[in-house]
Design a protein around this motif. Structure first.
Motif, PDB file in Angstrom:
ATOM      1  N   ASP A 301       0.848  -1.190   0.000  1.00 22.26           N
ATOM      2  CA  ASP A 301       0.000   0.000   0.000  1.00 22.26           C
ATOM      3  C   ASP A 301       0.885   1.242   0.000  1.00 22.26           C
ATOM      4  OD1 ASP A 301      -1.724  -2.067   0.443  1.00 22.26           O
ATOM      5  OD2 ASP A 301      -2.808  -1.123   2.080  1.00 22.26           O
ATOM      6  N   LEU A 302       0.648   2.156  -0.953  1.00 22.09           N
ATOM      7  CA  LEU A 302       1.489   3.338  -1.104  1.00 22.09           C
ATOM      8  C   LEU A 302       0.623   4.584  -1.271  1.00 22.09           C
ATOM      9  CD1 LEU A 302       4.039   1.873  -3.673  1.00 22.09           C
ATOM     10  CD2 LEU A 302       4.466   2.303  -1.242  1.00 22.09           C
ATOM     11  N   PRO A 303       1.059   5.736  -0.711  1.00 26.61           N
ATOM     12  CA  PRO A 303       0.271   6.962  -0.803  1.00 26.61           C
ATOM     13  C   PRO A 303       0.512   7.706  -2.120  1.00 26.61           C
ATOM     14  CG  PRO A 303       2.215   7.354   0.543  1.00 26.61           C
ATOM     15  CD  PRO A 303       2.238   5.890   0.173  1.00 26.61           C
ATOM     16  N   VAL A 304      -0.543   8.350  -2.611  1.00 25.87           N
ATOM     17  CA  VAL A 304      -0.447   9.180  -3.805  1.00 25.87           C
ATOM     18  C   VAL A 304       0.274  10.477  -3.464  1.00 25.87           C
ATOM     19  CG1 VAL A 304      -1.770  10.431  -5.555  1.00 25.87           C
ATOM     20  CG2 VAL A 304      -2.562   8.191  -4.739  1.00 25.87           C
ATOM     21  N   ASN A 305       1.186  10.903  -4.343  1.00 22.58           N
ATOM     22  CA  ASN A 305       1.956  12.132  -4.152  1.00 22.58           C
ATOM     23  C   ASN A 305       1.366  13.295  -4.939  1.00 22.58           C
ATOM     24  OD1 ASN A 305       5.259  11.834  -3.138  1.00 22.58           O
ATOM     25  ND2 ASN A 305       3.903  10.060  -3.182  1.00 22.58           N
ATOM     26  N   ASP A 306       1.694  14.488  -4.496  1.00 25.30           N
ATOM     27  CA  ASP A 306       1.355  15.686  -5.244  1.00 25.30           C
ATOM     28  C   ASP A 306       2.147  15.692  -6.552  1.00 25.30           C
ATOM     29  OD1 ASP A 306       0.405  18.535  -5.561  1.00 25.30           O
ATOM     30  OD2 ASP A 306       2.580  18.840  -5.496  1.00 25.30           O
ATOM     31  N   GLN A 320      11.156  14.973 -17.425  1.00 25.84           N
ATOM     32  CA  GLN A 320       9.988  15.841 -17.443  1.00 25.84           C
ATOM     33  C   GLN A 320       8.719  14.991 -17.399  1.00 25.84           C
ATOM     34  OE1 GLN A 320      10.794  19.084 -17.204  1.00 25.84           O
ATOM     35  NE2 GLN A 320      12.939  18.374 -17.351  1.00 25.84           N
ATOM     36  N   LEU A 321       7.977  15.086 -16.320  1.00 22.98           N
ATOM     37  CA  LEU A 321       6.742  14.330 -16.173  1.00 22.98           C
ATOM     38  C   LEU A 321       5.566  15.098 -16.776  1.00 22.98           C
ATOM     39  CD1 LEU A 321       7.020  12.984 -12.506  1.00 22.98           C
ATOM     40  CD2 LEU A 321       7.872  11.956 -14.625  1.00 22.98           C
ATOM     41  N   ILE A 322       4.560  14.364 -17.229  1.00 21.44           N
ATOM     42  CA  ILE A 322       3.337  14.977 -17.751  1.00 21.44           C
ATOM     43  C   ILE A 322       2.156  14.526 -16.892  1.00 21.44           C
ATOM     44  CG2 ILE A 322       4.278  15.118 -20.086  1.00 21.44           C
ATOM     45  CD1 ILE A 322       2.596  12.695 -20.841  1.00 21.44           C
ATOM     46  N   SER A 323       0.989  15.109 -17.146  1.00 20.77           N
ATOM     47  CA  SER A 323      -0.172  14.856 -16.287  1.00 20.77           C
ATOM     48  C   SER A 323      -0.663  13.421 -16.353  1.00 20.77           C
ATOM     49  CB  SER A 323      -1.316  15.808 -16.655  1.00 20.77           C
ATOM     50  OG  SER A 323      -1.708  15.613 -18.003  1.00 20.77           O
ATOM     51  N   SER A 324      -0.341  12.710 -17.426  1.00 23.82           N
ATOM     52  CA  SER A 324      -0.786  11.316 -17.540  1.00 23.82           C
ATOM     53  C   SER A 324       0.158  10.348 -16.827  1.00 23.82           C
ATOM     54  CB  SER A 324      -0.923  10.912 -19.013  1.00 23.82           C
ATOM     55  OG  SER A 324       0.301  11.022 -19.680  1.00 23.82           O
ATOM     56  N   GLN A 325       1.084  10.900 -16.042  1.00 23.68           N
ATOM     57  CA  GLN A 325       1.933  10.089 -15.165  1.00 23.68           C
ATOM     58  C   GLN A 325       1.559  10.379 -13.720  1.00 23.68           C
ATOM     59  OE1 GLN A 325       5.448  11.606 -17.258  1.00 23.68           O
ATOM     60  NE2 GLN A 325       6.180   9.492 -17.443  1.00 23.68           N
ATOM     61  N   LEU A 326       1.477   9.331 -12.938  1.00 24.37           N
ATOM     62  CA  LEU A 326       1.011   9.395 -11.552  1.00 24.37           C
ATOM     63  C   LEU A 326       2.166   9.047 -10.630  1.00 24.37           C
ATOM     64  CD1 LEU A 326      -1.623   9.612  -9.783  1.00 24.37           C
ATOM     65  CD2 LEU A 326      -1.874   7.144 -10.105  1.00 24.37           C
ATOM     66  N   CYS A 327       2.384   9.872  -9.599  1.00 24.17           N
ATOM     67  CA  CYS A 327       3.470   9.635  -8.640  1.00 24.17           C
ATOM     68  C   CYS A 327       2.909   9.034  -7.356  1.00 24.17           C
ATOM     69  CB  CYS A 327       4.181  10.944  -8.312  1.00 24.17           C
ATOM     70  SG  CYS A 327       5.084  11.652  -9.696  1.00 24.17           S
ATOM     71  N   VAL A 328       3.492   7.918  -6.934  1.00 22.58           N
ATOM     72  CA  VAL A 328       2.997   7.204  -5.759  1.00 22.58           C
ATOM     73  C   VAL A 328       4.183   6.694  -4.948  1.00 22.58           C
ATOM     74  CG1 VAL A 328       1.628   5.245  -4.948  1.00 22.58           C
ATOM     75  CG2 VAL A 328       0.909   6.489  -6.986  1.00 22.58           C
ATOM     76  N   GLY A 329       4.088   6.780  -3.635  1.00 25.07           N
ATOM     77  CA  GLY A 329       5.131   6.242  -2.764  1.00 25.07           C
ATOM     78  C   GLY A 329       6.139   7.299  -2.374  1.00 25.07           C
ATOM     79  N   GLY A 330       7.411   6.896  -2.333  1.00 27.83           N
ATOM     80  CA  GLY A 330       8.473   7.795  -1.897  1.00 27.83           C
ATOM     81  C   GLY A 330       8.921   7.546  -0.482  1.00 27.83           C
ATOM     82  N   GLU A 331       8.484   6.405   0.085  1.00 29.03           N
ATOM     83  CA  GLU A 331       8.889   6.052   1.441  1.00 29.03           C
ATOM     84  C   GLU A 331      10.093   5.109   1.386  1.00 29.03           C
ATOM     85  OE1 GLU A 331       5.411   4.276   3.024  1.00 29.03           O
ATOM     86  OE2 GLU A 331       4.303   6.157   3.169  1.00 29.03           O
ATOM     87  N   PHE A 332      10.935   5.184   2.398  1.00 28.17           N
ATOM     88  CA  PHE A 332      12.136   4.364   2.444  1.00 28.17           C
ATOM     89  C   PHE A 332      11.788   2.881   2.431  1.00 28.17           C
ATOM     90  CE2 PHE A 332      15.524   2.272   5.064  1.00 28.17           C
ATOM     91  CZ  PHE A 332      16.554   2.425   4.149  1.00 28.17           C
ATOM     92  N   TYR A 333      12.387   2.150   1.469  1.00 31.10           N
ATOM     93  CA  TYR A 333      12.243   0.694   1.342  1.00 31.10           C
ATOM     94  C   TYR A 333      10.813   0.236   1.074  1.00 31.10           C
ATOM     95  CZ  TYR A 333      16.741  -1.586   2.070  1.00 31.10           C
ATOM     96  OH  TYR A 333      18.006  -2.090   1.890  1.00 31.10           O
TER      97      TYR A 333
END
Length: 391
Positions: A301-306, A320-333
């Motif tokens: 389970d991972l959180p959605v990022n801004d 360069q990211l675009i709007s059709s790419q979604l960022c999720v996670g970013g937590e250690f390990y």
């Protein structure tokens, strides 16, 4: 968390009651339901009338009692067994009360239901995104044996003829698997090999038949690939990896069963907003902290990022990211990693079914704190999917 399937009760989290103090034992194969109508003692998975009742979003206390009192013994098929008729509740029914015939799922029908006017090729709930029927939880991150039944493993063959499982994917109807474009063309062809096969119904890659607490799934199905279609705007040489999505048309319709079912896609009629901080689920057999690959299907389970903050972060690496790419996670390990590419990012949404919101695309290595994983946003590609798939 690791969970397995020990189905000993009525299943959904909204109606998980154990079958206790049950109906008297009937002659093997023959029984009477709570309405005293004669039926067949079958696995609930083979009894569509009661299975559809279990899969409702809301189950009343009267429905729960009817389900509980429908259990029988000496039945046929996988437990739990129920006295199967067309009845779904107490009292007179609109249909006849003879036991419905038990027939294999018709892949041509189960995989063809979706939005009207769109080719009817994508399923809608309850014919996609089913819940697991188990309520037992183990330690770790292993999925249950009947969890995320749309998960696919992609198999490659190198120049020496050696076979290797690498990317993942997800079954979206009886003929198509959704995956990442970089799992089909580009560096993967040199690093891993030629994509040849899709494996469905897998749980533990180290075993031929997977069993957990006496519950066993069916043998894995291996399907050939009739056609691979990469999104026309995907460029394998573009480090931004935009439009990283592809469709694999299987060489024949897959026969659906309780361990092989399609995931729902966020169609216009069922789409819901994805909020920052919302937890989404990624699943696959990729790298873990202790091994290059997991033999058992994992979930996280991972959180959605801004998106704007994530885009600024990756711009530091000239991506360069675009709007059709979604960022999720970013937590250690805590991240998807090597071998998870092409797999689904999911959540339970409309009608409490599982929907695929993303496709695992790339990241800055794995599990680095402050560096989310990047996923292709599926909702932005629904039109392309509908235009591409065919019966």
């Amino acid at each position: 968390m690791k969970s397995t399937r020990q189905v000993v009760g009525i299943f959904l989290s909204t109606c998980l009651l154990p079958f206790i103090f049950l109906q008297s034992v009937q002659a093997q194969g023959s029984c009477r339901n709570p309405n005293q109508n004669q039926g067949q003692c079958l696995s609930i998975y083979d009894c569509q009338s009661l299975l559809s009742l279990v899969q409702q979003t809301f189950v009343t206390s009267e429905d729960r009692n009817f389900l509980r009192n429908s259990q029988c013994t000496n039945g046929v098929g996988r437990q739990p067994h129920v006295c199967c008729t067309n009845d779904r509740s107490y009292g007179p029914q609109d249909t006849t009360s003879t036991a419905p015939p038990v027939t294999p799922a018709n892949p041509g029908q189960q995989g063809q239901e979706g939005q009207q006017g769109q080719g009817n090729l994508l399923p809608s709930p309850p014919k996609c995104g089913p819940h697991s029927f188990s309520n037992k939880v183990y330690n770790g991150n292993d999925t249950a044996i009947d969890e995320f039944t749309w998960m696919a493993l992609l198999e490659y063959v190198d120049r020496r003829g050696r076979r290797e499982l690498s990317c993942g994917g997800s079954l979206i109807n009886s003929r198509y698997v959704l995956t990442a474009a970089h799992c089909v063309i580009g560096d993967v062809e040199k690093a891993v090999g030629r994509l040849t096969t899709v494996r469905l119904g897998e749980y533990d890659t180290s075993k031929d038949i997977d069993c957990v607490d006496g519950i066993c799934n069916l043998p894995v199905i291996e399907m050939g690939i009739e056609q691979a279609t990469v999104h026309p705007q995907y460029d394998p040489n573009d480090r931004n990896r935009v439009h990283d999505i592809a469709l694999l048309r299987l060489d024949r319709p897959v026969t659906l069963n309780e361990y092989i079912q399609p995931v729902c896609l966020p169609l216009v009629s069922t789409r819901m907003a994805i909020n920052i901080g919302e937890l989404l689920v990624v699943s696959g057999w990729g790298r873990t902290t202790t091994a290059r690959k997991s033999t058992i299907k994992q979930r996280l389970d991972l959180p959605v990022n801004d998106h704007d903050s994530c885009a600024r972060k990756f711009a530091m690496r000239n991506i360069q990211l675009i709007s059709s790419q979604l960022c999720v996670g970013g937590e250690f390990y805590r991240d998807s990693c090597d071998g998870d590419s092409g797999g689904p990012l999911m959540r339970r949404a409309y009608d409490q079914a599982w929907y695929q919101e993303g496709v695992v695309s790339f990241g800055n290595r794995c599990g680095l704190e402050g560096w989310p994983g990047v996923y292709t946003r599926v909702s932005d590609y629904i039109d392309w999917i509908l235009e591409t798939i065919r019966p």
